[in-house]
Write a protein that holds these residues in place. Structure first.
Motif, PDB file in Angstrom:
ATOM      1  N   THR A  94      -6.653  -0.258  18.758  1.00  0.00           N
ATOM      2  CA  THR A  94      -6.145  -0.020  17.399  1.00  0.00           C
ATOM      3  C   THR A  94      -4.668   0.327  17.441  1.00  0.00           C
ATOM      4  O   THR A  94      -3.867  -0.137  16.619  1.00  0.00           O
ATOM      5  CB  THR A  94      -6.911   1.142  16.740  1.00  0.00           C
ATOM      6  OG1 THR A  94      -8.304   0.940  16.914  1.00  0.00           O
ATOM      7  CG2 THR A  94      -6.588   1.249  15.267  1.00  0.00           C
ATOM      8  N   LEU A  95      -4.296   1.147  18.438  1.00  0.00           N
ATOM      9  CA  LEU A  95      -2.906   1.567  18.541  1.00  0.00           C
ATOM     10  C   LEU A  95      -1.993   0.363  18.800  1.00  0.00           C
ATOM     11  O   LEU A  95      -0.959   0.205  18.146  1.00  0.00           O
ATOM     12  CB  LEU A  95      -2.764   2.602  19.669  1.00  0.00           C
ATOM     13  CG  LEU A  95      -1.445   3.343  19.670  1.00  0.00           C
ATOM     14  CD1 LEU A  95      -1.338   4.237  18.433  1.00  0.00           C
ATOM     15  CD2 LEU A  95      -1.310   4.185  20.943  1.00  0.00           C
ATOM     16  N   VAL A  96      -2.407  -0.487  19.721  1.00  0.00           N
ATOM     17  CA  VAL A  96      -1.575  -1.649  20.069  1.00  0.00           C
ATOM     18  C   VAL A  96      -1.483  -2.602  18.871  1.00  0.00           C
ATOM     19  O   VAL A  96      -0.385  -2.942  18.403  1.00  0.00           O
ATOM     20  CB  VAL A  96      -2.165  -2.401  21.295  1.00  0.00           C
ATOM     21  CG1 VAL A  96      -1.437  -3.720  21.510  1.00  0.00           C
ATOM     22  CG2 VAL A  96      -2.091  -1.520  22.530  1.00  0.00           C
ATOM     23  N   ALA A  97      -2.654  -2.999  18.318  1.00  0.00           N
ATOM     24  CA  ALA A  97      -2.637  -3.956  17.207  1.00  0.00           C
ATOM     25  C   ALA A  97      -1.879  -3.364  16.017  1.00  0.00           C
ATOM     26  O   ALA A  97      -1.012  -4.011  15.420  1.00  0.00           O
ATOM     27  CB  ALA A  97      -4.066  -4.312  16.799  1.00  0.00           C
ATOM     28  N   GLY A  98      -2.207  -2.108  15.696  1.00  0.00           N
ATOM     29  CA  GLY A  98      -1.587  -1.459  14.537  1.00  0.00           C
ATOM     30  C   GLY A  98      -0.074  -1.356  14.682  1.00  0.00           C
ATOM     31  O   GLY A  98       0.665  -1.567  13.722  1.00  0.00           O
ATOM     32  N   GLY A 119       0.848  -1.197   0.000  1.00  0.00           N
ATOM     33  CA  GLY A 119       0.000   0.000   0.000  1.00  0.00           C
ATOM     34  C   GLY A 119       0.881   1.243   0.000  1.00  0.00           C
ATOM     35  O   GLY A 119       0.588   2.240  -0.670  1.00  0.00           O
ATOM     36  N   GLY A 120       1.997   1.165   0.733  1.00  0.00           N
ATOM     37  CA  GLY A 120       2.956   2.276   0.773  1.00  0.00           C
ATOM     38  C   GLY A 120       3.575   2.528  -0.605  1.00  0.00           C
ATOM     39  O   GLY A 120       3.776   3.673  -1.016  1.00  0.00           O
ATOM     40  N   TRP A 121       3.848   1.466  -1.342  1.00  0.00           N
ATOM     41  CA  TRP A 121       4.392   1.634  -2.706  1.00  0.00           C
ATOM     42  C   TRP A 121       3.391   2.429  -3.555  1.00  0.00           C
ATOM     43  O   TRP A 121       3.765   3.312  -4.321  1.00  0.00           O
ATOM     44  CB  TRP A 121       4.625   0.287  -3.397  1.00  0.00           C
ATOM     45  CG  TRP A 121       5.681  -0.580  -2.771  1.00  0.00           C
ATOM     46  CD1 TRP A 121       6.411  -0.303  -1.644  1.00  0.00           C
ATOM     47  CD2 TRP A 121       6.121  -1.867  -3.235  1.00  0.00           C
ATOM     48  NE1 TRP A 121       7.253  -1.359  -1.376  1.00  0.00           N
ATOM     49  CE2 TRP A 121       7.107  -2.320  -2.323  1.00  0.00           C
ATOM     50  CE3 TRP A 121       5.767  -2.672  -4.313  1.00  0.00           C
ATOM     51  CZ2 TRP A 121       7.749  -3.550  -2.480  1.00  0.00           C
ATOM     52  CZ3 TRP A 121       6.405  -3.901  -4.465  1.00  0.00           C
ATOM     53  CH2 TRP A 121       7.389  -4.329  -3.562  1.00  0.00           C
ATOM     54  N   THR A 169      -9.633   0.239   1.677  1.00  0.00           N
ATOM     55  CA  THR A 169     -10.879  -0.430   2.061  1.00  0.00           C
ATOM     56  C   THR A 169     -10.625  -1.917   2.332  1.00  0.00           C
ATOM     57  O   THR A 169     -11.390  -2.553   3.035  1.00  0.00           O
ATOM     58  CB  THR A 169     -12.000  -0.286   0.998  1.00  0.00           C
ATOM     59  OG1 THR A 169     -11.511  -0.728  -0.249  1.00  0.00           O
ATOM     60  CG2 THR A 169     -12.502   1.138   0.894  1.00  0.00           C
ATOM     61  N   SER A 170      -9.537  -2.472   1.786  1.00  0.00           N
ATOM     62  CA  SER A 170      -9.179  -3.854   2.122  1.00  0.00           C
ATOM     63  C   SER A 170      -8.414  -3.893   3.440  1.00  0.00           C
ATOM     64  O   SER A 170      -8.658  -4.759   4.282  1.00  0.00           O
ATOM     65  CB  SER A 170      -8.306  -4.478   1.028  1.00  0.00           C
ATOM     66  OG  SER A 170      -8.992  -4.487  -0.192  1.00  0.00           O
ATOM     67  N   SER A 171      -7.465  -2.948   3.622  1.00  0.00           N
ATOM     68  CA  SER A 171      -6.623  -3.022   4.828  1.00  0.00           C
ATOM     69  C   SER A 171      -7.454  -2.767   6.079  1.00  0.00           C
ATOM     70  O   SER A 171      -7.223  -3.369   7.118  1.00  0.00           O
ATOM     71  CB  SER A 171      -5.447  -2.062   4.747  1.00  0.00           C
ATOM     72  OG  SER A 171      -5.899  -0.734   4.719  1.00  0.00           O
ATOM     73  N   PHE A 178       0.723   4.541   5.257  1.00  0.00           N
ATOM     74  CA  PHE A 178      -0.402   3.658   4.910  1.00  0.00           C
ATOM     75  C   PHE A 178      -0.997   3.024   6.171  1.00  0.00           C
ATOM     76  O   PHE A 178      -2.215   3.003   6.364  1.00  0.00           O
ATOM     77  CB  PHE A 178       0.051   2.563   3.931  1.00  0.00           C
ATOM     78  CG  PHE A 178      -1.103   1.752   3.400  1.00  0.00           C
ATOM     79  CD1 PHE A 178      -1.806   2.168   2.282  1.00  0.00           C
ATOM     80  CD2 PHE A 178      -1.511   0.588   4.044  1.00  0.00           C
ATOM     81  CE1 PHE A 178      -2.900   1.433   1.800  1.00  0.00           C
ATOM     82  CE2 PHE A 178      -2.596  -0.141   3.576  1.00  0.00           C
ATOM     83  CZ  PHE A 178      -3.289   0.280   2.454  1.00  0.00           C
ATOM     84  N   MET A 179      -0.117   2.540   7.039  1.00  0.00           N
ATOM     85  CA  MET A 179      -0.611   1.893   8.261  1.00  0.00           C
ATOM     86  C   MET A 179      -1.301   2.927   9.142  1.00  0.00           C
ATOM     87  O   MET A 179      -2.331   2.651   9.772  1.00  0.00           O
ATOM     88  CB  MET A 179       0.592   1.251   8.979  1.00  0.00           C
ATOM     89  CG  MET A 179       0.248   0.194   9.962  1.00  0.00           C
ATOM     90  SD  MET A 179      -0.651  -1.180   9.237  1.00  0.00           S
ATOM     91  CE  MET A 179      -1.698  -1.550  10.629  1.00  0.00           C
ATOM     92  N   GLY A 180      -0.747   4.134   9.184  1.00  0.00           N
ATOM     93  CA  GLY A 180      -1.347   5.208   9.983  1.00  0.00           C
ATOM     94  C   GLY A 180      -2.756   5.521   9.487  1.00  0.00           C
ATOM     95  O   GLY A 180      -3.691   5.691  10.287  1.00  0.00           O
TER      96      GLY A 180
END
Ligand code: PFF
Length: 450
Positions: free
Chosen positions: A350-354, A115-117, A325-327, A159-161
């Motif tokens: 969310t913070l911990v899992a992410g 996703g970052g790419w 929408t997939s992530s 992307f993760m953020g």
């Protein structure tokens, strides 16, 4: 997720549901992974097996995941437990749900890197980097990017953020509604790219490569890759569709809805293939180039067509959106589980899992540069995680679900819930009870025997 009721004008719960399910299904799997896997696995041998796997194994499992979710109205783990107990079976079927969530956790770590790419390429293409470039030059740009761990880290983090922000704020429904515009937009841009590929590239060779049956190229590895990709692209085996099923109304026709979602998902993947392979052949690129394939080929189109800079930026915006929408559908069940099992609230969960997923993603992105020598069972970290999930975890949990559905559930109630009669029911029975599970088992046995 959104299940707006019929009272909202043209919105119906079925339409909202289709948006959510398609949002999860359509993503990098269709546009990035499908073409590269096709290239690596010998073209039509992969494409044709993949289509068969989708029809004979993917559709029944998709329908059963929804049906189980709808019956239980619970999260994937409890849903499996609930339906198993309801059917007078062991509660241990719930472990399938847990393995699924673990799969989602692992997949998101490397999904976010790719996703970052897409995000990086949005800016690269939009700033005209690829103007007038040929395949060798776009390849050099891509390799330079892969070698730059700092850039990969930056975009993986962004992307993760974004994924975490969407899930933490619980705005997934809004995003799904936005995909009403974005999804047709993506199809439109892909159509233009197919048009460009077909008119300027080697369309005949591409069509032959993708669709002319080449049975001798089919082997256990190709079938396993196609099977795994069928699960990946339809978001199966991870409990995600089970979770979505919990929001489904009783009146929704599951088979009809599955047909819509699967057709959309498959069409988008095939279009991506027809956009990319004509350029691969006309520019003498290697079809089996691997994960970088679309990042090397499509920039050639954007760098050489009129309006390519704008169209390219638009394409990568739409691709990033589809990826998000997939992530978010991958992160959501992990967060929901943490929220339920620990005292953490939604935001902290969310913070911990992410953060843990992000960290694992860093290991994946380093495997493209500084850690390329680190091997796990002959694969770098990225490939290992991809194979572990797509080729083992997803098919095995999928197998568990279909065996449960075909052999441990009351078939009469399934028949009524699916509205099947006569020959339609016979086909469903044969496929869900025999064809689908035996096909998955056969693939594994053939691989074990070498
Ligand atoms: N189906 C998504 C894609 O094709 O990009 C990826 C994905 C989403 C896989 C959700 C698995 C999943 F549970």
């Amino acid at each position: 997720m959104s299940t707006t009721k019929a009272s909202h004008g043209q919105w119906s719960s079925r339409f909202g549901f289709i948006l959510a399910a398609t949002g999860s299904a359509v993503g990098l799997g269709n546009i990035w992974k499908f073409p590269y896997m096709t290239g690596v696995s010998g073209g039509s041998a992969f494409v044709l097996t993949y289509l068969l796997c989708i029809a004979l194994i993917g559709v029944p499992i998709l329908v059963m995941e929804w049906l189980i979710g709808r019956r239980a109205q619970k999260n994937p783990i409890q849903a499996m437990e609930h339906v198993a107990l309801q059917e007078g079976r062991s509660r241990h079927w719930k472990w399938l749900g847990l393995v699924g969530i673990l799969g989602a956790f692992l997949i998101l770590s490397f999904y976010s890197v790719i996703g970052g790419w897409a995000l990086d390429y949005l800016f690269r293409t939009g700033s005209g980097t690829f103007q007038g470039m040929n395949g060798e030059q776009t390849g050099a740009v891509f390799n330079g990017f892969l070698g730059d761990a700092g850039s990969l880290l930056l975009w993986h983090t962004v992307f993760m953020g974004l994924t975490m922000a969407i899930v933490a704020m619980g705005v997934t429904g809004g995003l799904e509604r936005a995909s009403r515009i974005m999804m047709p937009g993506l199809v439109l841009v892909l159509l233009i790219l197919v048009g460009y590929g077909v008119t300027t590239g080697a369309a005949g060779r591409a069509a032959e490569f993708l669709f002319t049956p080449n049975w001798s190229a089919i082997n256990g590895q190709v079938v396993l890759a196609a099977l795994g990709h069928a699960f990946f692209t339809l978001s199966l085996g991870m409990g995600i569709m089970t979770a979505y099923g919990a929001y489904l109304g009783q009146n929704v026709n599951l088979l009809g809805t599955a047909r819509t979602v699967v057709l959309l998902d498959t069409t988008i993947a095939l279009m991506a293939g027809m956009a990319i392979f004509p350029l691969v052949f006309s520019h003498h690129l290697e079809p089996s180039a691997g994960p970088g394939l679309i990042f090397v080929t499509l920039p050639i189109a954007f760098g050489n067509m009129t309006g390519g800079t704008v169209l390219g930026a638009l394409f990568f915006i739409l691709l990033s959106f589809a990826a998000l929408t997939s992530s978010m559908s991958l992160l959501e069940p992990v967060v929901a589980l943490l929220e339920e099992k620990t005292p953490l609230g939604r935001k902290s969960a969310t913070l911990v899992a992410g953060s843990v997923i992000w960290l694992l993603g860093v290991a994946s992105l380093l495997s493209f540069n500084h850690w390329s020598d680190i091997q796990i069972m002959g694969n770098n970290i990225f490939d290992f995680l991809d194979k572990l999930t797509s080729k083992f975890m997803l098919p095995l949990t999928g197998l568990g679900i279909i065996i449960f559905a075909g052999w441990f559930m009351n078939q009469d109630s399934i028949r009524r819930e699916l509205g099947l009669e006569g020959p339609g029911y016979t086909v469903w029975r044969i496929v869900s009870r025999f064809v689908a599970p035996l096909a998955v088992i056969a693939v594994f046995i053939s691989l074990l025997l070498g």
